[in-house]
Scaffold this active site. Structure first.
Site, PDB file in Angstrom:
ATOM      1  N   CYS A 484       0.848  -1.192   0.000  1.00 29.41           N
ATOM      2  CA  CYS A 484       0.000   0.000   0.000  1.00 29.41           C
ATOM      3  C   CYS A 484       0.881   1.240   0.000  1.00 29.41           C
ATOM      4  CB  CYS A 484      -0.889  -0.036   1.235  1.00 29.41           C
ATOM      5  SG  CYS A 484      -2.127   1.256   1.300  1.00 29.41           S
ATOM      6  N   GLU A 522      -6.020  -8.040  -4.410  1.00 30.55           N
ATOM      7  CA  GLU A 522      -6.256  -8.137  -2.970  1.00 30.55           C
ATOM      8  C   GLU A 522      -5.344  -7.175  -2.233  1.00 30.55           C
ATOM      9  OE1 GLU A 522      -4.914  -9.757   1.027  1.00 30.55           O
ATOM     10  OE2 GLU A 522      -3.779  -9.423  -0.828  1.00 30.55           O
ATOM     11  N   ARG A 566      -9.477 -11.721   9.733  1.00 26.28           N
ATOM     12  CA  ARG A 566      -8.565 -11.185   8.720  1.00 26.28           C
ATOM     13  C   ARG A 566      -9.402 -10.553   7.615  1.00 26.28           C
ATOM     14  NH1 ARG A 566      -3.259 -12.523   8.086  1.00 26.28           N
ATOM     15  NH2 ARG A 566      -2.253 -11.951   6.122  1.00 26.28           N
ATOM     16  N   ARG A 568      -9.866  -8.258   4.356  1.00 25.58           N
ATOM     17  CA  ARG A 568      -9.110  -7.795   3.201  1.00 25.58           C
ATOM     18  C   ARG A 568     -10.075  -7.300   2.135  1.00 25.58           C
ATOM     19  NH1 ARG A 568      -5.714  -8.100   6.473  1.00 25.58           N
ATOM     20  NH2 ARG A 568      -3.627  -9.030   6.314  1.00 25.58           N
TER      21      ARG A 568
END
Length: 733
Positions: A484, A522, A566, A568
């Site tokens: 990112c 993703e 988690r 995403r």
């Protein structure tokens, strides 16, 4: 799955090459008599075995060899390292009937001793070679009709017997119904510091000549390591020389027979290390155990006191390209012979790669449904690939790419400028490959190649120099993520340039160049708010500019069968159609984190059955290294103060998000810890893999620290399984 047959099989160079390349294969048969000789004539044997099939003849020959010649040590080495049934390892090539395997073999490999041909003339048929072992090889090619054959021999064959030998061989190959070519290749040009030149003949059956036209020449690589990189430092005393041997190997008059402390090994031969013949080492650092051993001679060479030694069998195997996983099960003398008689694995790997790249071994498209073509970048340990495996979807990996956090040897801008000057794709790829640091192992690549069917030719190191145009229209599903990063360009250019300089740009660029039918992107949920939302704005604009129908959603692993929180963000893009795509429905969680722990599910007990995870009962002892010591336990369980205050929590039923840094052991409020028999411990790598959806058939090929990082960086397999199933409902493959 390649159907493989070999004769003069030795210790399985082609089998080991296929293993190292990760190409699935099945051994239909192998054959080697282990250099044993018979007293009974072949005329008598022919009478005794008349009317027998291969299995019956082989049983007869095994008894005869055992009686007249003793143990087949080659067979012992081969069977210790490769999966083959006893009745498929043949004792004598002369008694092997190839018709039993007609049209059942994809790849047929062998060499033969180089013999003169006594029959004169140019009959252009097998009769001219009758009585030689080359005749047996050629006869089997004609009887079996494999898709492809590889024949290997010494380069002296080209000039042997005044050139008549090669003339006869060429004429015979021309009559077998194959198109063929040959290369002279040296092991030192393919990553092995050994001067070993051999001829390789590659033939494609004439009905497959279209594939033969795609056969490209092997690509040499620059040798980056000398012999010393292949040697051990703690050598058993038995390999050090007595006085007679020491004086022989330092004698300058023995230079034809002995190489002392060479950088590139001489060509290994069957009699190497016997009577101190071949490559030897002189060492000046003498440990006390050698000083105390009267059998080891301490003498002088070039003014320095030292000891001399042979190479060990393991070192010889390495110099032939055999990994340390190759099992040594025979005496040293036999192992030396077997290594010296073998083919250099690295060279065989390159030959096999060239053949495989033609597509000749891919299933016939008319024989059933077309296989899915998948490509990935930032590939990690292959979550998408493992998802396809668990789903039971037949697929080919077009390419994968991950640098394992290892930078190239030159700055990116400098590489880019240099690539502009290189005219061909193959040369550009070779240039980038030459810049990969040779002494730093890419642990991600090691894990990937240990688990998936892909040759190294299509495993790329740096996504920035991967040219997608090579794969335009060849990929069904393209998968990746990217770190990112903020976007520094101002304005609303609504195109790729706005993202240039970021790794997201590389993903989007490749989508544009490759034009896959579908892509899956993703990233962490934080991407949506990163840089005050501007990052996500740019991502959306860039994806919109590519012309794909887009679907975006945040998914949590805990809602798809895995006990881990988690979350995403996933972006799925369809080049055509996709209007009816929906993300997979959430499902009930059947497991707790404790179900995946080693004390509750031993290694190998977490399996995939009909797409679902199944846990067999029975646990195991957890290795002591995973338990927290008294020294670090207080820090791990500390609540902290101020802004770093967090309540320690262990034995969670649903795991916290696994991190790539979990090998560093964070505090209990951030990382996952469990109690086993009253002691607190961290998760083992196998448990982390399970919590990412990797069942126990995933092979752990690296140490714990890189495995923790790779598991923490991965995508949850079960989430991708759901996405892929929904994608396939909306696309034609």
């Amino acid at each position: 799955m390649i159907k493989l047959g070999t004769v003069f099989s030795g210790i399985g160079a082609v089998e080991h090459a296929l293993d190292r390349l990760g190409i699935p294969y099945e051994i239909e048969f192998a054959c080697d008599n282990g250099e044993r000789k018979l007293k009974t004539s072949y005329e008598e044997i022919a009478i005794a075995t008349k009317g027998m099939n291969n299995a019956e003849k082989n049983a007869y020959m095994a008894r005869l060899y055992d009686k007249e010649s003793g143990v087949n040590y080659v067979e012992q080495s081969y069977k210790a390292n490769y999966k083959i049934s006893d009745d498929r390892f043949y004792q004598d090539v002369k008694l092997l009937d190839g018709n039993e395997y007609r049209n059942k073999i994809d790849l047929f490999v062998g060499g033969s001793p180089c013999q003169s041909f006594s029959v004169m003339g140019k009959r252009e048929g097998l009769e001219e070679a009758r009585g030689t072992l080359f005749y047996e090889y050629a006869r089997l090619v004609k009887e079996i009709r494999p898709k492809v054959f590889i024949y290997e021999n010494v380069t002296g064959m080209l000039n042997h017997d005044g050139g008549h030998t090669w003339e006869v061989i060429s004429n015979i190959f021309n009559t077998l119904g194959y198109v063929w070519k040959y290369w002279v290749l040296n092991a030192k040009d393919f990553g092995l510091p050994q001067n070993r030149r051999r001829i390789f003949v590659v033939g494609f059956r004439k009905d497959l000549s279209a594939f033969f036209e795609n056969l490209t020449d092997p690509v040499k690589i620059k040798l980056t390591q000398d012999m010393t990189a292949f040697l051990d430092h703690d050598i058993p005393n038995k390999y050090y020389l007595p006085e007679k041997g020491f004086k022989r190997v330092i004698d300058p008059n023995q230079i034809k027979h002995v190489a002392l402390n060479g950088k590139i090994a001489r060509c290994q031969v069957a009699c190497q290390q016997y009577n101190w013949f071949g490559d030897m080492r002189f060492e000046t650092e003498i440990p006390q155990r050698l000083e105390d051993d009267p059998r080891v001679y301490k003498g002088e060479y070039k003014g320095q006191r030292g000891v001399a030694r042979c190479l060990t069998p393991r070192e010889c195997l390495r110099l032939m390209g055999f990994a340390d996983t190759f099992k040594i099960v025979v005496p040293d003398t036999q192992m030396y012979r077997q290594v010296g008689n073998s083919i250099a694995v690295n060279v065989m790997m390159e030959v096999v790669k060239r053949i495989n790249l033609t597509g000749v071994f891919k299933p016939d498209n008319n024989s059933g449904s077309k296989r899915l073509q998948i490509a990935t970048i930032f590939s990690g340990i292959g979550a998408a690939e493992f998802a396809l495996k668990r789903l039971g979807i037949e697929h080919d990996i077009v390419f994968a790419c991950d640098n394992g956090e290892i930078d190239l040897l030159k700055p990116i801008d400098e590489i880019a400028e240099e690539l502009k000057k290189i005219p061909t794709l193959e040369e550009r790829k070779a240039y980038v490959k030459s810049l990969i640091p040779p002494k730093r192992a890419n642990a991600v690549k090691k894990s990937y190649l240990a688990n998936y069917d892909i040759d190294e030719e299509h495993y790329y190191h740096d996504v920035r120099f991967l040219e997608g145009s090579e794969y335009k229209g060849k990929v069904d599903i393209f998968v990746g993520g990217s770190p990112c990063q903020s976007f520094t360009l101002l304005g609303y250019q609504k195109g790729l340039e706005e993202a240039r300089g970021t790794l997201f740009y590389e993903f989007a660029r490749l989508v544009k160049e490759i034009e896959p039918k579908v892509f899956i992107y993703e990233n962490v949920q934080g991407l949506l708010k990163h840089d005050k939302g501007r990052t996500w704005e740019v991502v959306q604009r860039v994806f919109n500019s590519l012309g794909y129908k887009l679907h975006t959603k945040v998914l949590d692993a805990v809602n798809y069968g895995i006990p881990q929180k988690r979350r995403r963000v996933f972006v799925v893009g369809f080049k055509n159609g996709g209007e009816n795509f929906t993300f997979p429905q959430e499902k009930e969680l059947r497991f707790k984190m404790q179900d995946f722990l080693l004390e509750n599910a031993a290694e190998g007990h977490v399996k995939a059955v009909d797409k679902q995870i199944v846990i067999e009962p029975g646990g195991q002892e957890v290795p002591d290294k995973y338990f927290l010591s008294d020294r670090i336990l207080p820090g791990i369980m500390c609540e902290g103060t101020g802004g770093f205050s967090m309540k320690p929590e262990i034995d969670l039923e649903i795991a916290r998000p696994l991190m790539s840094t979990m090998h560093k052991m964070h505090r209990a409020g951030e990382d996952n810890y469990v109690t086993t028999k009253g002691r607190i411990r961290r998760l083992a790598p196998r448990e982390c893999l399970r919590l990412m959806g990797f069942t126990d058939d995933f092979k752990i090929a690296v140490a714990d620290t890189p495995m923790y990082k790779q598991a923490g960086n991965s995508v949850v397999v079960d989430v991708l399984m759901g996405i892929i199933e929904e994608i396939l409902k909306c696309m034609e493959v």
